[in-house]
Design a protein around this motif. Structure first.
Motif, mmCIF file in Angstrom:
data_model
loop_
_atom_site.group_PDB
_atom_site.id
_atom_site.type_symbol
_atom_site.label_atom_id
_atom_site.label_comp_id
_atom_site.label_asym_id
_atom_site.label_seq_id
_atom_site.Cartn_x
_atom_site.Cartn_y
_atom_site.Cartn_z
ATOM 1 N N PRO A 83 0.803 -1.241 0.000
ATOM 2 C CA PRO A 83 0.000 0.000 0.000
ATOM 3 C C PRO A 83 0.830 1.283 0.000
ATOM 4 C CG PRO A 83 -0.870 -1.571 1.586
ATOM 5 C CD PRO A 83 0.423 -2.136 1.104
ATOM 6 N N VAL A 84 1.974 1.282 0.691
ATOM 7 C CA VAL A 84 2.795 2.497 0.742
ATOM 8 C C VAL A 84 3.351 2.820 -0.641
ATOM 9 C CG1 VAL A 84 4.849 3.560 1.739
ATOM 10 C CG2 VAL A 84 3.375 2.122 3.159
ATOM 11 N N ALA A 85 3.833 1.808 -1.343
ATOM 12 C CA ALA A 85 4.359 2.028 -2.689
ATOM 13 C C ALA A 85 3.262 2.504 -3.632
ATOM 14 C CB ALA A 85 4.992 0.742 -3.220
ATOM 15 N N GLU A 86 2.083 1.920 -3.536
ATOM 16 C CA GLU A 86 0.954 2.345 -4.373
ATOM 17 C C GLU A 86 0.591 3.799 -4.082
ATOM 18 O OE1 GLU A 86 -0.639 1.072 -6.803
ATOM 19 O OE2 GLU A 86 -0.484 -1.099 -6.743
ATOM 20 N N LEU A 87 0.624 4.157 -2.809
ATOM 21 C CA LEU A 87 0.214 5.496 -2.400
ATOM 22 C C LEU A 87 1.183 6.566 -2.875
ATOM 23 C CD1 LEU A 87 -2.065 6.792 -0.629
ATOM 24 C CD2 LEU A 87 -0.442 6.733 1.261
ATOM 25 N N LEU A 88 2.469 6.285 -2.822
ATOM 26 C CA LEU A 88 3.483 7.304 -3.094
ATOM 27 C C LEU A 88 3.958 7.323 -4.537
ATOM 28 C CD1 LEU A 88 5.726 6.971 0.099
ATOM 29 C CD2 LEU A 88 3.812 8.520 -0.307
ATOM 30 N N SER A 89 3.557 6.356 -5.346
ATOM 31 C CA SER A 89 4.051 6.280 -6.716
ATOM 32 C C SER A 89 3.010 6.766 -7.716
ATOM 33 C CB SER A 89 4.455 4.843 -7.058
ATOM 34 O OG SER A 89 3.334 3.977 -6.936
ATOM 35 N N GLY A 90 3.503 7.157 -8.893
ATOM 36 C CA GLY A 90 2.594 7.566 -9.963
ATOM 37 C C GLY A 90 1.852 8.855 -9.647
ATOM 38 N N GLY A 91 0.734 9.025 -10.319
ATOM 39 C CA GLY A 91 -0.045 10.254 -10.185
ATOM 40 C C GLY A 91 -1.178 10.167 -9.188
ATOM 41 N N LEU A 92 -1.103 9.226 -8.243
ATOM 42 C CA LEU A 92 -2.211 9.049 -7.292
ATOM 43 C C LEU A 92 -2.440 10.299 -6.452
ATOM 44 C CD1 LEU A 92 -4.343 7.164 -6.085
ATOM 45 C CD2 LEU A 92 -2.609 6.389 -4.448
ATOM 46 N N LEU A 93 -1.391 10.798 -5.811
ATOM 47 C CA LEU A 93 -1.544 11.982 -4.959
ATOM 48 C C LEU A 93 -1.894 13.215 -5.782
ATOM 49 C CD1 LEU A 93 1.413 11.516 -2.431
ATOM 50 C CD2 LEU A 93 -1.031 11.310 -1.951
ATOM 51 N N LEU A 94 -1.225 13.387 -6.911
ATOM 52 C CA LEU A 94 -1.512 14.544 -7.772
ATOM 53 C C LEU A 94 -2.967 14.533 -8.230
ATOM 54 C CD1 LEU A 94 -0.446 16.999 -9.405
ATOM 55 C CD2 LEU A 94 0.075 15.395 -11.254
ATOM 56 N N GLY A 95 -3.450 13.388 -8.664
ATOM 57 C CA GLY A 95 -4.823 13.289 -9.136
ATOM 58 C C GLY A 95 -5.842 13.451 -8.030
ATOM 59 N N ALA A 96 -5.591 12.799 -6.884
ATOM 60 C CA ALA A 96 -6.550 12.840 -5.779
ATOM 61 C C ALA A 96 -6.684 14.235 -5.189
ATOM 62 C CB ALA A 96 -6.126 11.849 -4.691
ATOM 63 N N ILE A 97 -5.577 14.974 -5.135
ATOM 64 C CA ILE A 97 -5.589 16.286 -4.482
ATOM 65 C C ILE A 97 -5.994 17.398 -5.431
ATOM 66 C CG2 ILE A 97 -4.151 17.994 -3.304
ATOM 67 C CD1 ILE A 97 -2.393 15.587 -2.358
ATOM 68 N N PHE A 98 -5.454 17.392 -6.651
ATOM 69 C CA PHE A 98 -5.582 18.563 -7.515
ATOM 70 C C PHE A 98 -6.512 18.397 -8.715
ATOM 71 C CE2 PHE A 98 -1.478 19.118 -5.388
ATOM 72 C CZ PHE A 98 -1.617 20.420 -4.915
ATOM 73 N N MET A 99 -6.829 17.166 -9.112
ATOM 74 C CA MET A 99 -7.635 17.002 -10.325
ATOM 75 C C MET A 99 -8.991 16.360 -10.069
ATOM 76 S SD MET A 99 -4.685 16.250 -13.161
ATOM 77 C CE MET A 99 -3.723 15.204 -12.106
ATOM 78 N N ALA A 100 -9.052 15.389 -9.187
ATOM 79 C CA ALA A 100 -10.351 14.813 -8.852
ATOM 80 C C ALA A 100 -11.232 15.817 -8.112
ATOM 81 C CB ALA A 100 -10.165 13.555 -8.003
ATOM 82 N N THR A 101 -10.614 16.801 -7.480
ATOM 83 C CA THR A 101 -11.349 17.798 -6.703
ATOM 84 C C THR A 101 -11.793 19.008 -7.521
ATOM 85 O OG1 THR A 101 -9.228 18.773 -6.049
ATOM 86 C CG2 THR A 101 -10.209 17.183 -4.538
ATOM 87 N N ASP A 102 -11.579 18.967 -8.825
ATOM 88 C CA ASP A 102 -12.018 20.054 -9.703
ATOM 89 C C ASP A 102 -13.504 20.342 -9.492
ATOM 90 O OD1 ASP A 102 -12.330 21.854 -11.821
ATOM 91 O OD2 ASP A 102 -12.638 20.253 -13.278
ATOM 92 N N TYR A 103 -13.851 21.610 -9.234
ATOM 93 C CA TYR A 103 -15.234 21.969 -8.914
ATOM 94 C C TYR A 103 -16.217 21.558 -10.002
ATOM 95 C CZ TYR A 103 -13.387 25.073 -5.241
ATOM 96 O OH TYR A 103 -12.767 25.573 -4.138
ATOM 97 N N VAL A 104 -15.836 21.777 -11.248
ATOM 98 C CA VAL A 104 -16.767 21.579 -12.361
ATOM 99 C C VAL A 104 -17.061 20.111 -12.591
ATOM 100 C CG1 VAL A 104 -17.159 22.004 -14.816
ATOM 101 C CG2 VAL A 104 -15.931 23.694 -13.442
ATOM 102 N N THR A 105 -16.056 19.260 -12.438
ATOM 103 C CA THR A 105 -16.195 17.862 -12.826
ATOM 104 C C THR A 105 -16.301 16.909 -11.650
ATOM 105 O OG1 THR A 105 -13.778 17.682 -12.995
ATOM 106 C CG2 THR A 105 -14.988 18.266 -14.996
#
Length: 331
Positions: free
Chosen positions: A247-269
């Motif tokens: 789980p730690v490797a999954e959490l810290l690798s790739g675009g998971l944090l970037l997507g969860a924090i900055f893109m999935a939270t987009d107001y419009v979508t």
């Protein structure tokens, strides 16, 4: 009566929030990750981000002025700048400049402005631009420079594997020993790994999350539900078979944090209600693990968010907030 009482509709007290203010706060929250990308990838990070932002701003201005004939300039609201930064953050630092421009044109011209501009787009423009480029130019979009090559390296940077590609190779081969070649937790936290510009430094992204939560630009529901779902599912898979990443490797690798924090939270979508946001986040987490594990691409975050963007109208329809004073219907 010189002083007349003026009666107006509510709300009578302005919260101080605005589209422009929130957009620029998100940009500020991305600054730590931007600095880390500059340190890790040097000139490539600077050039890629600058070209992406300039192209997104230009295309929004050009389409507004000459194609839509819109007298109101929307360039200054910060949304085009934010799209440019996020699009750059989803690319490798050695990407060709013309590919960046093509991605910006698709993100702004097709995904955003075709549907009427900010507030009308169904999909996140930056993620849709990344998906388009990944499908159209898969080699260029998956050639990852190694970090720490200095400001002199750009198009000729040495490339290597990313943590996600190592995980995918371990799963396909069934060789759990390949997991021993993953970067350390420390390296993934500080950005000493290969990958897209904005995904390599987990600490910088978590600092950005703290800024957004403190300034109340976003709420915790979407990022926490995504990250918790990924941790639980990846933990179960790893417990069943060590060939799956921990789980730690999954959490810290790739675009998971970037997507969860900055893109999935987009107001419009993203959904409007808290319950809807939790459902949305859990679904993104499940899809991310499924695509990362059994999909063709090592990364599944972008596609998971785009898929759930399409379901947002249904989620909003299901989880409508009750009207003030509404009496519950008798069963």
């Amino acid at each position: 009566m010189a002083n007349k009482l003026v009666v107006s509709l509510s709300p009578h007290v302005h919260s101080g929030d605005s589209v422009k203010k929130n957009m620029y706060w998100v940009c500020i929250a991305l600054v730590p990750a931007l600095i880390c990308s500059f340190i890790s990838f040097g000139a490539g990070a600077i050039i890629t981000t600058a070209i992406s932002v300039a192209a997104c701003v230009f295309f929004e201005w050009f389409i507004n002025k000459f194609m839509l004939k819109n007298p109101k300039c929307t360039v200054c609201d910060g949304s085009a700048v934010l799209t440019g930064v996020l699009l750059a953050f989803n690319m490798p630092s050695n990407i060709q400049p013309w590919i960046i421009v093509v991605g910006a044109l698709f993100a702004i011209g097709i995904v955003k402005m075709t549907f009427g501009g900010l507030g009308c787009n169904l999909f996140n423009p930056a993620l849709a631009g990344r998906a388009f480029l990944l499908i159209s130019f898969p080699v260029d979009m998956t050639t990852w420079p190694n970090p720490g090559q200095g400001f002199g390296s750009w198009l000729d940077a040495e490339t290597g594997a990313t943590p996600l590609s190592v995980m995918k190779a371990a799963f396909k081969s069934g060789d759990a020993s390949l997991m021993d070649t993953l970067p350390s937790v420390k390296d993934m936290l500080i950005g000493n790994t290969g990958g897209c510009l904005g995904e390599v430094c987990a600490l910088a992204l978590l600092l950005g999350l703290a800024i957004l939560l403190v300034k109340k630009v976003i709420t915790w529901h979407i990022p926490v539900s995504i990250l918790a779902t990924v941790v639980v599912l990846s933990g179960l898979l790893h417990a069943a078979n060590p060939v799956y990443a921990n789980p730690v490797a999954e959490l810290l690798s790739g675009g998971l944090l970037l997507g969860a924090i900055f893109m999935a939270t987009d107001y419009v979508t993203s959904p409007m209600s808290s319950k809807g946001q939790l459902v949305y986040g859990v679904a993104i987490g499940v899809l991310t693990v499924v695509i990362r594990t059994w999909g063709a691409y090592p990364e599944g975050m972008s596609f998971a968010i785009l898929i759930m963007n399409a379901f947002v109208p249904l989620i909003n329809n299901k989880f409508k907030p009750k009207r003030f004073g509404e009496v519950p219907a008798k069963k």
